[in-house]
Design an enzyme around this catalytic site. Structure first.
Site, mmCIF file in Angstrom:
data_model
loop_
_atom_site.group_PDB
_atom_site.id
_atom_site.type_symbol
_atom_site.label_atom_id
_atom_site.label_comp_id
_atom_site.label_asym_id
_atom_site.label_seq_id
_atom_site.Cartn_x
_atom_site.Cartn_y
_atom_site.Cartn_z
ATOM 1 N N HIS A 209 0.820 -1.214 0.000
ATOM 2 C CA HIS A 209 0.000 0.000 0.000
ATOM 3 C C HIS A 209 0.856 1.267 0.000
ATOM 4 O O HIS A 209 0.338 2.370 -0.203
ATOM 5 C CB HIS A 209 -0.922 -0.014 1.222
ATOM 6 C CG HIS A 209 -2.227 0.679 0.983
ATOM 7 N ND1 HIS A 209 -2.437 1.527 -0.089
ATOM 8 C CD2 HIS A 209 -3.402 0.667 1.671
ATOM 9 C CE1 HIS A 209 -3.676 1.994 -0.043
ATOM 10 N NE2 HIS A 209 -4.278 1.486 1.016
ATOM 11 N N ASP B 172 -2.156 2.249 -4.552
ATOM 12 C CA ASP B 172 -3.372 2.706 -3.879
ATOM 13 C C ASP B 172 -4.477 1.673 -4.026
ATOM 14 O O ASP B 172 -4.435 0.799 -4.909
ATOM 15 C CB ASP B 172 -3.832 4.048 -4.465
ATOM 16 C CG ASP B 172 -2.841 5.166 -4.174
ATOM 17 O OD1 ASP B 172 -2.138 5.071 -3.147
ATOM 18 O OD2 ASP B 172 -2.758 6.113 -4.976
#
Length: 525
Positions: A496, A500
């Site tokens: 992450h 995204d």
């Protein structure tokens, strides 16, 4: 004069940069001493001297580029610029070593003169030591040229070392289970008429008391047996299982107990000879409790398993891992495989599997979402404009992840052939460092083991891994009708920090679309 050339440092690498010369012209060098550091677009690697000598001439300067196979320096014989202090220290060390070592007999000196050192080769970039997994030839055994004599194990793969010539193994210098540095001498190979070195039995590996190494009889102090000869790995298994080597019948050469014999004895413990011999004189106790055997077993982790554990934990500690899920209707792909399986096999010589469709689908999705094909390097993001897909393969020794190169340029047939070759090399323990380095994205198929859903762990430094799962018929709604379809859950674990949530979901949806409508792959949609 010996030419120092650029070695083959990896598949698809045609040139390297001379990062730094660690020795200057005129310097003396020892065998296996690093003389130059090379740098590619993927990693750096040192070249070591093949023999003692003097670096006579440097032909390529630091910072310049050299092609694979190009001569970059010349190594000559001589003493070079070795200082008097270094020479004095070396002579002092040699004298001390000689005084601490027993003077060899004339027979041993003759054998040593004709013996050839078997050294640990350079088994891959960044690998400095190996573990002696198993000796395939024992002291006194005759070997032919190119016949395997020892299996080496690194943190990534296993590799067999073959005899450079015919002869007899006269000495083992490193026992099974112990580690050895790259370039270290681990055995000596004598001429056909050589005898094994006298007074130099193999050093037992840790925990091998009671076993025998290299043909030296084991002595069990508890039972008094002294005629059972167990191989090092077999001795460890017998000791940990509490089995006396004297109670096991060996099937190896000269009655040696092999690892297979030890494992068989562990599964089916033999009747103790010592207790049966004493049965006539010792009073019988019918109420004595039955022996249950060992309730626990302690086995040292292999280097491969240690590396797997360390890398997986590092991935959890370093990356901000998150997993998103979806499911795909496999009807169209299953129908396509059924319709064309015979033609595909006839043309390509291999069966059409599911993995080639997944590789193609992932390449398409990686092109649409480049961040999943990127990696973090410090404060930089490296976007990869090539698609080298790592394929997770389970083996008896652990999980390995060989890499299929340039998948965007391969057809379905080319992908299936490539995966087949990598799988075969993995099962045979023949994967090289090049085979497992440089991947940009990983696919793991837990479905072959029956997994319905899982969250795969990232393969650092990659930013994404796709988990495939079991195909199972389930009721789904299609055009407001409940129908039965072969469905597969898909899982994408991603970092992450660089990917995204929107990009991750988009990637997985793109993979789903390509699987449910394979024509997209043909039309590049």
């Amino acid at each position: 004069m010996t030419d120092i050339k650029i070695p083959n440092v990896g598949e698809s690498v045609s040139e390297v940069t001379i990062a730094s010369w660690m020795k200057k012209a005129g310097d003396s060098v020892k065998k296996d001493e690093a003389i130059v550091e090379l740098e590619t677009d993927k990693a750096s690697q040192e070249i070591v001297s093949p023999e003692d000598g003097v670096l006579e001439e440097i032909l390529v300067a630091e910072g310049d580029v050299a092609e694979i196979g190009k001569v970059i320096a010349k190594l000559g014989s001589g003493s070079g610029k070795t200082s008097s202090k270094e020479t004095k220290d070396a002579n002092k060390g040699d004298a001390e070593t000689k005084s601490q070592t027993e003077e060899p007999s004339s027979d041993e000196a003759a054998d040593a003169g004709s013996a050839l050192d078997i050294d640990v080769p350079n088994v891959g970039e960044s690998v400095s030591e190996v573990t002696i997994a198993s000796w395939m030839k024992q002291v006194g055994d005759t070997v032919e040229k190119d016949e395997p004599i020892v299996e080496l194990e690194t943190d990534k793969a296993a590799q067999e070392l073959v005899a450079p010539r015919s002869g007899i193994i006269v000495e083992h210098l490193v026992a099974e289970g112990d580690t050895a540095k790259v370039g270290q001498t681990i055995a000596r190979l004598g001429e056909s008429n050589s005898a094994p070195a006298k007074g130099k039995p193999d050093a037992p590996s840790k925990g091998d008391e009671g076993g025998a190494v290299g043909g030296t009889p084991s002595v069990n102090k508890d039972s008094g047996s002294s005629d059972a000869v167990a191989m090092p790995s077999a001795a460890r298994i017998l000791k940990e299982s509490g089995i006396d080597a004297a109670d096991v019948e060996g099937t190896g050469k000269d009655g040696r107990i092999t690892k297979a014999d030890a494992l068989k004895a562990k599964d089916n413990p033999p009747v103790k000879k010592s207790s049966s011999d004493k049965s006539d004189s010792a009073p019988k106790t019918p109420s004595a409790p039955r022996e249950l055997g060992a309730r626990e077993e302690r086995v040292r982790m292999s280097r491969l398993r240690q590396t797997i554990a360390r890398r997986l934990k590092d991935a959890q500690n370093t990356a901000a891992m998150l997993t998103t899920y979806n499911e795909a209707d496999m009807s169209h792909i299953m129908a396509m495989r059924s319709d064309y399986k015979e033609l595909f096999l006839k043309k390509h010589g291999i069966k059409l599997g599911f993995m080639s469709f997944f590789v193609k689908a992932c390449v398409q999705a990686l092109k649409d979402v480049p961040s999943v094909n990127a990696e973090i390097d410090g404060t930089d993001i490296i976007y990869k404009n090539y698609y080298d897909i790592s394929i997770a393969v389970g083996t008896d020794k652990g999980l390995v992840v060989p890499v299929l190169r340039d998948c965007d340029e391969l057809s379905l047939g080319g992908i299936e052939k490539g995966i087949g070759k990598l799988g075969e090399k993995a099962r045979d323990g023949q994967l090289s460092m090049d085979d497992m380095s440089g991947g940009t994205f990983t696919i793991s198929n837990g479905g072959v083991y029956g997994s319905l859903m899982s969250s795969p762990i990232l393969n650092p430094p990659q930013s994404g891994i796709l988990g495939m799962h079991k195909i199972e018929k389930r009721p789904v709604v299609v055009d407001d009708q409940i129908v039965i379809r072969p469905m597969m859950y898909l899982a994408l674990s991603y970092d992450h920090r660089i990917v995204d949530g929107k990009e991750a979901v988009t990637f997985l949806v793109r993979v789903k679309e390509c699987l449910e409508d394979p024509e997209r792959l043909l039309l590049d949609l």
